[in-house]
Design an enzyme around this catalytic site. Structure first.
Site, PDB file in Angstrom:
ATOM      1  N   ARG A 241       0.846  -1.193   0.000  1.00  0.00           N
ATOM      2  CA  ARG A 241       0.000   0.000   0.000  1.00  0.00           C
ATOM      3  C   ARG A 241       0.878   1.239   0.000  1.00  0.00           C
ATOM      4  O   ARG A 241       1.841   1.342   0.769  1.00  0.00           O
ATOM      5  CB  ARG A 241      -0.925   0.012   1.225  1.00  0.00           C
ATOM      6  CG  ARG A 241      -2.127  -0.932   1.099  1.00  0.00           C
ATOM      7  CD  ARG A 241      -3.110  -0.409   0.061  1.00  0.00           C
ATOM      8  NE  ARG A 241      -4.269  -1.260  -0.111  1.00  0.00           N
ATOM      9  CZ  ARG A 241      -4.357  -2.222  -1.027  1.00  0.00           C
ATOM     10  NH1 ARG A 241      -3.324  -2.480  -1.818  1.00  0.00           N
ATOM     11  NH2 ARG A 241      -5.459  -2.916  -1.158  1.00  0.00           N
ATOM     12  N   GLU A 270      -2.261   8.173  -5.312  1.00  0.00           N
ATOM     13  CA  GLU A 270      -2.609   7.531  -6.584  1.00  0.00           C
ATOM     14  C   GLU A 270      -3.912   8.128  -7.123  1.00  0.00           C
ATOM     15  O   GLU A 270      -4.774   8.528  -6.351  1.00  0.00           O
ATOM     16  CB  GLU A 270      -2.802   6.028  -6.386  1.00  0.00           C
ATOM     17  CG  GLU A 270      -1.559   5.278  -5.996  1.00  0.00           C
ATOM     18  CD  GLU A 270      -1.785   3.764  -5.906  1.00  0.00           C
ATOM     19  OE1 GLU A 270      -2.821   3.280  -6.438  1.00  0.00           O
ATOM     20  OE2 GLU A 270      -0.948   3.071  -5.320  1.00  0.00           O
ATOM     21  N   HIS A 290       0.280   0.414  -9.978  1.00  0.00           N
ATOM     22  CA  HIS A 290      -0.530  -0.469  -9.136  1.00  0.00           C
ATOM     23  C   HIS A 290      -0.988  -1.676  -9.955  1.00  0.00           C
ATOM     24  O   HIS A 290      -2.178  -1.997 -10.035  1.00  0.00           O
ATOM     25  CB  HIS A 290      -1.736   0.282  -8.562  1.00  0.00           C
ATOM     26  CG  HIS A 290      -2.268  -0.328  -7.302  1.00  0.00           C
ATOM     27  ND1 HIS A 290      -2.807   0.415  -6.278  1.00  0.00           N
ATOM     28  CD2 HIS A 290      -2.355  -1.621  -6.891  1.00  0.00           C
ATOM     29  CE1 HIS A 290      -3.206  -0.379  -5.295  1.00  0.00           C
ATOM     30  NE2 HIS A 290      -2.945  -1.629  -5.653  1.00  0.00           N
TER      31      HIS A 290
END
Length: 336
Positions: A241, A270, A290
């Site tokens: 994360r 993000e 990601h």
């Protein structure tokens, strides 16, 4: 619980991603549950369009107390993925709503991506590629490289993904150490890793790989103070994360040379759409979008498992990955 007028809603299926939601629709149909895929962009969208939702299927949209207060039928929240920090679990529990994740759909993919990033940053692959494209053919640029068999790779968190990554790294001959307060000693030994404290992990790792969930306790676990405890020239890899790392502190450490480089599949803020975003300035931070979880197989498996989880919980089967099992089952089944 009968399935009449029961509905599962996938709230943030953005058309740009072109997901084949027919997998989920068919699973819901088999349970007698209605299904809808929406492209909600805000709290207001979710509240307006999900009044009849018994299950919310969610990727990135934060499900806030305001949303939960406004959805009277909601009984279960299911996250597309392993992390479930988009949900306010405590508030959902207060409301009698189950919270679920899918912890086991992309172990191989994320472990592979972790090792790919680790090799990239340790061998400066992306760094060299950028230099060569810019007309610079110089192998001594950047930070020193070390023989991998001489390096200590540390894992912050040693769950399934980290353990698989450790098994992939074992043939390289590097020393493996790991910190995880929730695992028995045998879990470390089985994968050739030495169990260490968090302080030891920071002090001894040449390459640090992050695999912990995001919580209030782990947010910014890699900050200025943590980095100060690390070796000079440490490399950091994150496929867990983004907010585990304080981006500002990482950038400062990279610019000062304390951190030689980093490889990040996840970032604190993000998504990144800026061509000249600050993480790219040094040339020593590799970023992927990601994508560690992604493959054709894992995508199909994830869609199926999210739908199966929602439908199972809605029909009274709590054997799935319910994060807050203290929620009243009678309330779910409409028995009170």
């Amino acid at each position: 619980m009968g399935a009449t007028n029961v509905k599962a809603v996938f709230i943030d299926n953005k058309p740009v991603y072109n997901r084949n939601v027919s997998i989920q629709r068919e699973i819901c149909r088999n349970y007698g549950i209605d299904y809808e895929a929406l492209d909600c962009r805000s709290e207001e969208d979710i509240i307006a369009q999900c009044q009849d939702a018994d299950a919310i299927l969610d990727i990135y949209a934060p499900i806030t107390p305001r949303i939960l207060d406004a959805l009277p039928k909601c009984k279960v929240l299911v996250r597309f993925g392993i992390g479930y920090d988009v949900f306010d679990v405590d508030y959902a529990t207060e409301k009698g709503i189950y919270v679920c994740n899918v912890p086991d759909y992309c172990t191989e993919e994320v472990a592979t991506h972790t090792v790919a990033l680790l090799l990239d940053v340790s061998r400066k692959v992306s760094f060299y590629n950028t230099n060569v494209k810019n007309g610079r053919w110089v192998h001594t640029d950047g930070y020193p490289m070390h023989r991998l068999s001489t390096q200590t790779v540390g894992f912050a968190g040693f769950g399934k993904i980290a353990r698989m990554a450790a098994s992939y790294l074992a043939p390289f001959g590097c020393q493996l150490i790991a910190y995880d307060p929730y695992l028995p000693e045998a879990a470390f030994a089985a994968f050739g890793a030495e169990r260490v404290s968090l302080e030891e992990l920071y002090a001894r790792s040449d390459i640090l790989s992050l695999h912990t969930p995001l919580s209030q306790a782990t947010r910014h676990m890699i900050d200025k103070d943590a980095i100060a405890k690390m070796k000079d020239g440490v490399l950091i890899v994150n496929t867990s994360r983004g907010p585990l790392i304080c981006e500002e502190d990482l950038l400062e450490a990279v610019n000062q040379g304390k951190v030689a480089g980093a490889a990040l599949d996840v970032v604190e803020f993000e998504p990144i759409h800026e061509k000249n975003y600050r993480l790219f300035e040094s040339g020593r931070i590799v970023v992927t979008p990601h994508a560690a979880f992604s493959s054709d197989a894992s995508s199909a498996e994830l869609l199926a498992k999210v739908a199966e989880t929602a439908c199972s919980v809605l029909t009274g089967d709590l054997s799935r990955t319910v994060m807050n099992r203290i929620v009243n089952r009678k309330q779910l089944l409409g028995e009170e």
